[in-house]
Structure formats: structure tokens, C-alpha cells
Design a protein around this motif. Structure first.
Motif, PDB file in Angstrom:
ATOM      1  N   GLY A  79      52.419  29.324  16.977  1.00  0.00           N
ATOM      2  CA  GLY A  79      53.002  28.540  15.900  1.00  0.00           C
ATOM      3  C   GLY A  79      52.225  28.723  14.609  1.00  0.00           C
ATOM      4  O   GLY A  79      51.045  29.084  14.620  1.00  0.00           O
ATOM      5  N   ASP A  80      52.893  28.492  13.486  1.00  0.00           N
ATOM      6  CA  ASP A  80      52.255  28.702  12.183  1.00  0.00           C
ATOM      7  C   ASP A  80      51.828  27.413  11.503  1.00  0.00           C
ATOM      8  O   ASP A  80      50.994  27.434  10.607  1.00  0.00           O
ATOM      9  CB  ASP A  80      53.214  29.471  11.260  1.00  0.00           C
ATOM     10  N   ASP A  81      52.404  26.276  11.925  1.00  0.00           N
ATOM     11  CA  ASP A  81      52.009  24.979  11.382  1.00  0.00           C
ATOM     12  C   ASP A  81      52.524  23.914  12.333  1.00  0.00           C
ATOM     13  O   ASP A  81      53.377  24.185  13.195  1.00  0.00           O
ATOM     14  CB  ASP A  81      52.564  24.769   9.970  1.00  0.00           C
ATOM     15  N   TYR A  82      52.022  22.682  12.180  1.00  0.00           N
ATOM     16  CA  TYR A  82      52.342  21.602  13.115  1.00  0.00           C
ATOM     17  C   TYR A  82      52.392  20.309  12.315  1.00  0.00           C
ATOM     18  O   TYR A  82      51.388  19.876  11.758  1.00  0.00           O
ATOM     19  CB  TYR A  82      51.255  21.531  14.191  1.00  0.00           C
ATOM     20  N   LEU A  83      53.581  19.698  12.239  1.00  0.00           N
ATOM     21  CA  LEU A  83      53.776  18.476  11.459  1.00  0.00           C
ATOM     22  C   LEU A  83      54.258  17.369  12.388  1.00  0.00           C
ATOM     23  O   LEU A  83      55.133  17.580  13.229  1.00  0.00           O
ATOM     24  CB  LEU A  83      54.793  18.717  10.350  1.00  0.00           C
ATOM     25  N   ILE A  84      53.671  16.169  12.222  1.00  0.00           N
ATOM     26  CA  ILE A  84      53.948  15.039  13.094  1.00  0.00           C
ATOM     27  C   ILE A  84      55.057  14.160  12.507  1.00  0.00           C
ATOM     28  O   ILE A  84      55.096  13.899  11.305  1.00  0.00           O
ATOM     29  CB  ILE A  84      52.672  14.182  13.293  1.00  0.00           C
ATOM     30  N   LYS A  85      55.970  13.697  13.372  1.00  0.00           N
ATOM     31  CA  LYS A  85      56.949  12.671  12.982  1.00  0.00           C
ATOM     32  C   LYS A  85      56.301  11.291  13.092  1.00  0.00           C
ATOM     33  O   LYS A  85      55.471  11.090  13.972  1.00  0.00           O
ATOM     34  CB  LYS A  85      58.163  12.722  13.918  1.00  0.00           C
ATOM     35  N   PRO A  86      56.705  10.331  12.255  1.00  0.00           N
ATOM     36  CA  PRO A  86      57.636  10.471  11.132  1.00  0.00           C
ATOM     37  C   PRO A  86      57.031  11.326  10.025  1.00  0.00           C
ATOM     38  O   PRO A  86      55.808  11.405   9.880  1.00  0.00           O
ATOM     39  CB  PRO A  86      57.863   9.031  10.678  1.00  0.00           C
ATOM     40  N   PHE A  87      57.873  11.936   9.220  1.00  0.00           N
ATOM     41  CA  PHE A  87      57.413  12.916   8.244  1.00  0.00           C
ATOM     42  C   PHE A  87      58.161  12.727   6.930  1.00  0.00           C
ATOM     43  O   PHE A  87      59.214  12.095   6.881  1.00  0.00           O
ATOM     44  CB  PHE A  87      57.651  14.333   8.772  1.00  0.00           C
ATOM     45  N   ALA A  88      57.602  13.288   5.876  1.00  0.00           N
ATOM     46  CA  ALA A  88      58.268  13.317   4.574  1.00  0.00           C
ATOM     47  C   ALA A  88      58.922  14.688   4.418  1.00  0.00           C
ATOM     48  O   ALA A  88      58.270  15.715   4.623  1.00  0.00           O
ATOM     49  CB  ALA A  88      57.266  13.082   3.447  1.00  0.00           C
ATOM     50  N   VAL A  89      60.190  14.697   4.067  1.00  0.00           N
ATOM     51  CA  VAL A  89      60.908  15.967   3.956  1.00  0.00           C
ATOM     52  C   VAL A  89      60.263  16.863   2.893  1.00  0.00           C
ATOM     53  O   VAL A  89      60.182  18.082   3.062  1.00  0.00           O
ATOM     54  CB  VAL A  89      62.397  15.716   3.624  1.00  0.00           C
ATOM     55  N   GLU A  90      59.790  16.263   1.805  1.00  0.00           N
ATOM     56  CA  GLU A  90      59.146  17.064   0.761  1.00  0.00           C
ATOM     57  C   GLU A  90      57.918  17.781   1.303  1.00  0.00           C
ATOM     58  O   GLU A  90      57.656  18.939   0.957  1.00  0.00           O
ATOM     59  CB  GLU A  90      58.762  16.182  -0.429  1.00  0.00           C
ATOM     60  N   GLU A  91      57.129  17.096   2.151  1.00  0.00           N
ATOM     61  CA  GLU A  91      55.956  17.745   2.727  1.00  0.00           C
ATOM     62  C   GLU A  91      56.381  18.883   3.646  1.00  0.00           C
ATOM     63  O   GLU A  91      55.772  19.968   3.641  1.00  0.00           O
ATOM     64  CB  GLU A  91      55.101  16.745   3.504  1.00  0.00           C
TER      65      GLU A  91
ATOM     66  N   SER B 272      60.759  30.017  -6.507  1.00  0.00           N
ATOM     67  CA  SER B 272      62.026  29.510  -7.018  1.00  0.00           C
ATOM     68  C   SER B 272      61.730  28.784  -8.328  1.00  0.00           C
ATOM     69  O   SER B 272      61.008  27.794  -8.336  1.00  0.00           O
ATOM     70  CB  SER B 272      62.654  28.559  -6.003  1.00  0.00           C
ATOM     71  N   VAL B 273      62.270  29.295  -9.418  1.00  0.00           N
ATOM     72  CA  VAL B 273      61.973  28.761 -10.744  1.00  0.00           C
ATOM     73  C   VAL B 273      63.270  28.412 -11.456  1.00  0.00           C
ATOM     74  O   VAL B 273      64.203  29.222 -11.509  1.00  0.00           O
ATOM     75  CB  VAL B 273      61.166  29.777 -11.590  1.00  0.00           C
ATOM     76  N   LEU B 274      63.331  27.210 -12.009  1.00  0.00           N
ATOM     77  CA  LEU B 274      64.454  26.796 -12.840  1.00  0.00           C
ATOM     78  C   LEU B 274      64.048  26.937 -14.293  1.00  0.00           C
ATOM     79  O   LEU B 274      62.896  26.692 -14.651  1.00  0.00           O
ATOM     80  CB  LEU B 274      64.827  25.338 -12.550  1.00  0.00           C
ATOM     81  N   LYS B 275      65.024  27.306 -15.139  1.00  0.00           N
ATOM     82  CA  LYS B 275      64.697  27.495 -16.548  1.00  0.00           C
ATOM     83  C   LYS B 275      65.865  27.050 -17.407  1.00  0.00           C
ATOM     84  O   LYS B 275      67.008  27.436 -17.160  1.00  0.00           O
ATOM     85  CB  LYS B 275      64.386  28.971 -16.836  1.00  0.00           C
ATOM     86  N   VAL B 276      65.572  26.201 -18.386  1.00  0.00           N
ATOM     87  CA  VAL B 276      66.535  25.805 -19.404  1.00  0.00           C
ATOM     88  C   VAL B 276      65.819  25.913 -20.744  1.00  0.00           C
ATOM     89  O   VAL B 276      64.824  25.211 -20.973  1.00  0.00           O
ATOM     90  CB  VAL B 276      67.055  24.370 -19.194  1.00  0.00           C
ATOM     91  N   ALA B 277      66.302  26.813 -21.607  1.00  0.00           N
ATOM     92  CA  ALA B 277      65.627  27.103 -22.882  1.00  0.00           C
ATOM     93  C   ALA B 277      64.167  27.465 -22.603  1.00  0.00           C
ATOM     94  O   ALA B 277      63.914  28.351 -21.792  1.00  0.00           O
ATOM     95  CB  ALA B 277      65.771  25.914 -23.838  1.00  0.00           C
ATOM     96  N   ASP B 278      63.205  26.757 -23.219  1.00  0.00           N
ATOM     97  CA  ASP B 278      61.791  27.075 -22.978  1.00  0.00           C
ATOM     98  C   ASP B 278      61.173  26.130 -21.949  1.00  0.00           C
ATOM     99  O   ASP B 278      59.948  26.063 -21.818  1.00  0.00           O
ATOM    100  CB  ASP B 278      60.994  27.021 -24.284  1.00  0.00           C
ATOM    101  N   LEU B 279      62.010  25.403 -21.210  1.00  0.00           N
ATOM    102  CA  LEU B 279      61.543  24.493 -20.160  1.00  0.00           C
ATOM    103  C   LEU B 279      61.648  25.199 -18.813  1.00  0.00           C
ATOM    104  O   LEU B 279      62.711  25.704 -18.448  1.00  0.00           O
ATOM    105  CB  LEU B 279      62.390  23.223 -20.157  1.00  0.00           C
ATOM    106  N   THR B 280      60.548  25.257 -18.069  1.00  0.00           N
ATOM    107  CA  THR B 280      60.546  25.896 -16.756  1.00  0.00           C
ATOM    108  C   THR B 280      60.012  24.927 -15.709  1.00  0.00           C
ATOM    109  O   THR B 280      59.121  24.125 -15.980  1.00  0.00           O
ATOM    110  CB  THR B 280      59.689  27.173 -16.740  1.00  0.00           C
ATOM    111  N   MET B 281      60.572  25.039 -14.502  1.00  0.00           N
ATOM    112  CA  MET B 281      60.131  24.225 -13.374  1.00  0.00           C
ATOM    113  C   MET B 281      59.939  25.135 -12.170  1.00  0.00           C
ATOM    114  O   MET B 281      60.881  25.786 -11.714  1.00  0.00           O
ATOM    115  CB  MET B 281      61.157  23.139 -13.046  1.00  0.00           C
ATOM    116  N   ASP B 282      58.712  25.209 -11.672  1.00  0.00           N
ATOM    117  CA  ASP B 282      58.408  25.958 -10.462  1.00  0.00           C
ATOM    118  C   ASP B 282      58.570  24.999  -9.288  1.00  0.00           C
ATOM    119  O   ASP B 282      57.783  24.065  -9.122  1.00  0.00           O
ATOM    120  CB  ASP B 282      56.977  26.502 -10.523  1.00  0.00           C
ATOM    121  N   GLU B 283      59.599  25.210  -8.472  1.00  0.00           N
ATOM    122  CA  GLU B 283      59.893  24.274  -7.394  1.00  0.00           C
ATOM    123  C   GLU B 283      58.909  24.388  -6.234  1.00  0.00           C
ATOM    124  O   GLU B 283      58.848  23.500  -5.385  1.00  0.00           O
ATOM    125  CB  GLU B 283      61.314  24.485  -6.893  1.00  0.00           C
ATOM    126  N   ASP B 284      58.140  25.470  -6.182  1.00  0.00           N
ATOM    127  CA  ASP B 284      57.145  25.621  -5.119  1.00  0.00           C
ATOM    128  C   ASP B 284      55.857  24.886  -5.464  1.00  0.00           C
ATOM    129  O   ASP B 284      55.300  24.172  -4.642  1.00  0.00           O
ATOM    130  CB  ASP B 284      56.856  27.098  -4.863  1.00  0.00           C
TER     131      ASP B 284
END
Length: 235
Positions: free
Chosen positions: A104-116, A136-148
Motif C-alpha cells: 500500500g502507498d498510504d493508510y487513512l483512518i475513518k472517520p476522515f475528511a474528504v479534503e485530506e 491542476s490550476v485554475l486561472k481567471v485573468a491574472d488570478l491563479t489557483m493551484d488546487e494541489d
């Protein structure tokens, strides 16, 4: 303009005998732009792994036919090295050690946060695929958001946002140039318990405007009688 740097969708297989959990993870992954399928039994998971050829697997240990360790063992014996992230209520040290040492590559315990969970999946993907895995990057004009990394920049300036501000801004950027109603934003960001409280959307949008507009022309616009949209103002 909005764009994603990742060209091909990540394929995710979610294996859990609790359908609401499996469906929740798959739905969030699809919202992130991934392809996702679910399996509720070990045999079904092995069949889907061969047919769907996932890039990564979320795997519960307690399945009604083959347990998660058995599924992993059979995946590895078949020659696939697809990354596997365990998601389980079994929190014993022995289980964690077994999950990681058996491949396995990782191990997460329930209950969990979906974002984590999503953050861990991205980390495992970057580690397993190397520099070829694009963010994954969002861009609007000069505004950028790196979702990772969850970094938001207006030009060269890094913005500090609260989790709620981030989610509202991400929803606006993902849907740009679509106009979103306050009800849509409420349902998407806050989900339950905030029905009718459109003033909370107004407050968050007001804070976002103050933070964004310090670095350039306004990007979040009010469409009177309807809602909000994020886009570059017409010259």
C-alpha cells in the motif's frame, strides 16, 4: 479564461462496502475533474481494476468477500503496480504496518475528511508518476489557483484565504464565466443547514473582493437580481 494544466483525467477506483462513503469519494473526485468508478466487493474491484485500469485506488479493508489485503495481494500478483491508498476504520498499528509493507502507498483512518483524502491521493500520484504528473490550476485573468497546493495568487502576490473563502472562490473560478446564484453557492460550499442565509455568501464575497482587488481591477462582479460571477471586466 479558465484552464486546467492536466490534460488526461485521473482514473480513480473507490472500493468500499459502504455505498454512501464510496459514492461520496467518487463524487468529490469527479468534481475535481477525475474519472471515478466504485466497487462494493473485492471481486468486483478486481474486475474493474482490469477493465477500468485506474491510476490510483482507494481501498477499504473490511469487504464482504475478499478483504482489502487480499485485493491488494491479487492486484500485485497480476503485475499491476497501481498506487493504493487504504481507507478503513481499522486503526491498529499492526494493520497500518501490514497495509504499507504489503504494497500500500498510504493508510487513512475513518472517520476522515474528504479534503485530506484528496490531498493524500494527489501526493501519492505525484510520488508514483514523477514529474510528469501536472498540477491542476485554475486561472481567471491574472488570478491563479493551484488546487494541489491550495495556493492562490493575484499576479505575483500570494493571497491568504480562509477555508471558506477558498471554497467560494474555487467554485466561482471553476464555473467562470457562468453567473452563480447565492443559493447555488450556499448549496455547494455549505451544503446543509444554511438554507435561506444568503447574507453569509455576501459576507464571504465581500471579504474576497477586498483581498483580490488590492492587486488589480475587480474580478468578482454582482449581477443584480441573480448572483455573482468572476471574470475580467470588459474594457
Amino acid at each position: 479564461m479558465k484552464h486546467y494544466e492536466r490534460v488526461e483525467k485521473v482514473r480513480l477506483l473507490v472500493v468500499d462496502d459502504d455505498p454512501p462513503i464510496a459514492d461520496l469519494v467518487a463524487t468529490v473526485a469527479r468534481y475535481e475533474g477525475w474519472d471515478a468508478v466504485t466497487a462494493y466487493r473485492g471481486e468486483e474491484a478486481l474486475r474493474l481494476a482490469a477493465e477500468f485500469r485506474p491510476d490510483i485506488v482507494v481501498l477499504d479493508l473490511m469487504l464482504p468477500d475478499i478483504d482489502g489485503f487480499g485485493v491488494l495481494d491479487r492486484l500485485r500478483r497480476s503485475g499491476t503496480m497501481v498506487p493504493v491508498v487504504f481507507l478503513t476504520a481499522r486503526d491498529g498499528v499492526a494493520d497500518r504496518v501490514a497495509g504499507l509493507t504489503r504494497g500500500g502507498d498510504d493508510y487513512l483512518i475513518k472517520p476522515f475528511a474528504v479534503e485530506e483524502l484528496m490531498a493524500r491521493l494527489r501526493t501519492v500520484l505525484r510520488r508514483s508518476t514523477g514529474p510528469g504528473f501536472q498540477r491542476s490550476v485554475l486561472k481567471v485573468a491574472d488570478l491563479t489557483m493551484d488546487e494541489d497546493t491550495r495556493e492562490v495568487r493575484r499576479g505575483d502576490r500570494l493571497l491568504t484565504l480562509t477555508p471558506t473563502e477558498y471554497e467560494v472562490l474555487r467554485y466561482l473560478m471553476r464555473k467562470s464565466p457562468t453567473v452563480l446564484t447565492k443559493a447555488q453557492i450556499l448549496d455547494h460550499v455549505w451544503e446543509y443547514g444554511f438554507g435561506g442565509r444568503s447574507n453569509v455568501v455576501e459576507l464571504v464575497v465581500s471579504r474576497l473582493r477586498r483581498k483580490l482587488d488590492d492587486s488589480g481591477p475587480p474580478l468578482i462582479h454582482t449581477v443584480r437580481g441573480f448572483g455573482y460571477v468572476i471574470r475580467q471586466a470588459a474594457e
